[in-house]
Scaffold this active site. Structure first.
Site, PDB file in Angstrom:
ATOM      1  CB  ILE A 179       0.124  11.384   1.079  1.00 17.77           C
ATOM      2  CG1 ILE A 179       0.562  11.110  -0.366  1.00 17.77           C
ATOM      3  CG2 ILE A 179       0.811  12.641   1.627  1.00 17.77           C
ATOM      4  CD1 ILE A 179       0.208  12.222  -1.349  1.00 17.77           C
ATOM      5  CG  HIS A 196      -5.953   0.373   2.202  1.00 11.74           C
ATOM      6  ND1 HIS A 196      -6.055   1.136   1.066  1.00 11.74           N
ATOM      7  CD2 HIS A 196      -7.106  -0.311   2.279  1.00 11.74           C
ATOM      8  CE1 HIS A 196      -7.209   0.910   0.477  1.00 11.74           C
ATOM      9  NE2 HIS A 196      -7.869   0.040   1.181  1.00 11.74           N
ATOM     10  CD  GLU A 219      -4.817  16.900   7.494  1.00  9.74           C
ATOM     11  OE1 GLU A 219      -5.175  16.999   6.307  1.00  9.74           O
ATOM     12  OE2 GLU A 219      -3.899  16.135   7.866  1.00  9.74           O
ATOM     13  CD  GLU A 226      -2.684   2.470  -2.882  1.00  7.69           C
ATOM     14  OE1 GLU A 226      -1.803   1.717  -2.416  1.00  7.69           O
ATOM     15  OE2 GLU A 226      -3.755   2.726  -2.297  1.00  7.69           O
ATOM     16  CG  ASN A 253      -1.985   1.061   1.143  1.00 16.53           C
ATOM     17  OD1 ASN A 253      -2.878   0.942   0.313  1.00 16.53           O
ATOM     18  ND2 ASN A 253      -1.887   2.102   1.949  1.00 16.53           N
TER      19      ASN A 253
HETATM   20 MN    MN Z   1      -4.588   2.001  -0.430  1.00 21.26          MN
END
Ligand code: MN
Length: 457
Positions: free
Chosen positions: A151, A170, A258, A209, A148
């Site tokens: 960020i 994940h 954020e 990814e 996986n």
């Molecule tokens: Mn993922």
């Protein structure tokens, strides 16, 4: 499709050719000043700060602050870029491991205080300290080995210790599983990757990814094995932090500005124990101005939009495009454009979209004659094609995401607005009110005669 370079440096070179890179040689402070420059240039070029106070290493920002930057880096136009991202999910490509990579030109295994080698920036005023904001955490499912990328924000404390926030997806599931198994989670933090790798990390999918990044590139991502953990990372990354996350230990992390523009509060969060830091010779440090800055928004948007398009199209085949606009912080709102074939498809598209992403809570569906990049035009569709009693659906009590401060008990109500005409209304409607086209053209031809030579247009 033509292969492009897979490194951040390749992307920056493409930006420079396209006039989308600014080099700043004057001294800039890592403490808020670099972020302030990137705020002023929020819709501008990528910026390479060549001279950061107290450091050899430069800082780079605005790498993916607008969608077209990824298109430039891939050497394609924007529609082709979106197609490639959507198609990536159907045709992942395994990475290929190469023997050596530039990201390991320098290997450090002791005295690992990042603040002595990298100009880790201070970004928002009330942040808990200096933050790595563009680090991609690579990890593997402890049961299946499934890889996986995600960020995550990482606080670098003055003593060099690292705390991080893992979104409830994940990586954090892997860490929970490690806690059950009573062992730490190995991680590698990749900083300074090609924007396609950044974008790929944002797909909301249980796929690997790195395989999606390969699909976007049109050839396998080249990786190297880490030196102290059982992980692979993009071979040309600028910086890689290798280490472990203790599955039980927590320490206060935050606050941190954020993407909604508000601060996430300080909370007990995981610690990363470094085992090695590997870099290029003369690395640069990538930063993202966190908060409601276009780069934080758009970096998260491109893959989300592509996967949403694919998901809605699977149910409503006439779905043409999806946009997650900046006003909706590229997470909470989506505009879905459909070519309606049957009544009810507007609501079907909206509900499909709302179930696809937990952060997504307000969806507007419009007909294909509406420009979804023009918020005024979208509002016009809501104003002229929506009947609130029929076309607004509110679904209370859906599972949310704690990142949304409006959620209560991890739940939120979701809103669907069907701003499409019925098939019958679409068939019977007159064209938009306007003067005849030939008269408009004639006026254009006579323009200087009508208004003189003042040059007013
Ligand atoms: Mn993922």
């Amino acid at each position: 499709m033509n292969a492009v370079g897979q490194d951040l440096r390749d992307a920056l070179e493409s930006y420079e050719h396209a006039g989308a890179l600014l080099r700043i040689s004057a001294e800039v402070d890592w403490k808020f000043e670099a972020a302030a420059v990137l705020w002023r240039l929020q819709r501008g070029p990528a910026v390479l700060f060549e001279n950061v106070r107290g450091y050899e290493a430069p800082l780079v920002g605005n790498v993916l602050n607008e969608r077209r930057k990824l298109a430039i880096a891939l050497g394609v136009d924007e529609p082709e870029m979106q197609r490639r991202l959507a198609q990536a999910l159907d045709a992942p490509r395994m990475p290929v491991e190469v023997g050596s990579g530039a990201c390991q030109e320098v290997v450090l295994t002791k005295d690992l205080n990042l603040l002595s080698i990298l100009p880790v920036p201070a970004i928002s005023e009330l942040d808990g300290g200096r933050y790595l904001s563009a680090g991609i955490i690579v990890s593997k499912d402890p049961d299946t080995g499934r890889r996986n990328m995600a960020i995550s924000r990482i606080h670098v404390r003055e003593d060099g210790r690292l705390t991080c926030y893992l979104a409830p997806t994940h990586t954090s599931h892997f860490l929970q599983r490690c806690a059950e198994l009573g062992r730490p989670l190995e991680v590698a933090v990749v900083i300074g990757a090609h924007p396609a790798v950044m974008a790929a990390s944002q797909f909301l999918t249980p796929l690997d990814e790195m395989e999606l990044a390969g699909a976007i590139f049109g050839e396998p991502l080249r990786t190297v094995r880490c030196r102290t953990v059982d992980l692979e990372v993009p071979a040309g990354a600028e910086v890689v932090l290798e280490g472990t996350i203790d599955s039980a230990a927590r320490e206060l992390e935050g606050p941190f500005g954020e993407f909604p523009g508000t601060y996430a509060p300080a909370r007990p969060n995981p610690l990363i124990q470094l085992t090695a830091v590997t870099t290029r010779q003369a690395p640069m440090l990538q930063m993202i101005v966190a908060g409601n800055h276009p780069e934080h928004l758009v970096t998260g948007a491109v893959a989300r939009e592509a996967s949403l398009l694919r998901a809605v199209r699977a149910v409503v085949p006439g779905t043409r495009a999806v946009r997650m606009p900046e006003g909706g912080v590229c997470r909470f709102h989506a505009i879905v454009s459909i070519t309606k074939r049957a009544d009810g498809e507007g609501k079907l598209a909206a509900l499909t979209a709302l179930t696809h992403q937990d952060l997504l809570k307000n969806v507007i569906v419009v007909d294909d004659d509406i420009d979804i990049d023009d918020s005024r035009h979208v509002e016009w569709a809501v104003a002229t094609r929506m009947r609130a009693d029929e076309d607004v659906l509110i679904i209370p009590g859906m599972k949310s995401n704690p990142v949304d401060a409006m959620s209560r008990d991890r739940m939120i109500s979701k809103l669907a607005i069907d701003a499409t005409l019925t098939v019958g209304e679409m068939r019977e409607r007159l064209p938009m009110a306007d003067v005849p086209a030939e008269i408009r053209a004639r006026v254009a031809d006579r323009w200087s005669e009508l208004i003189g030579n003042e040059g007013v247009s």
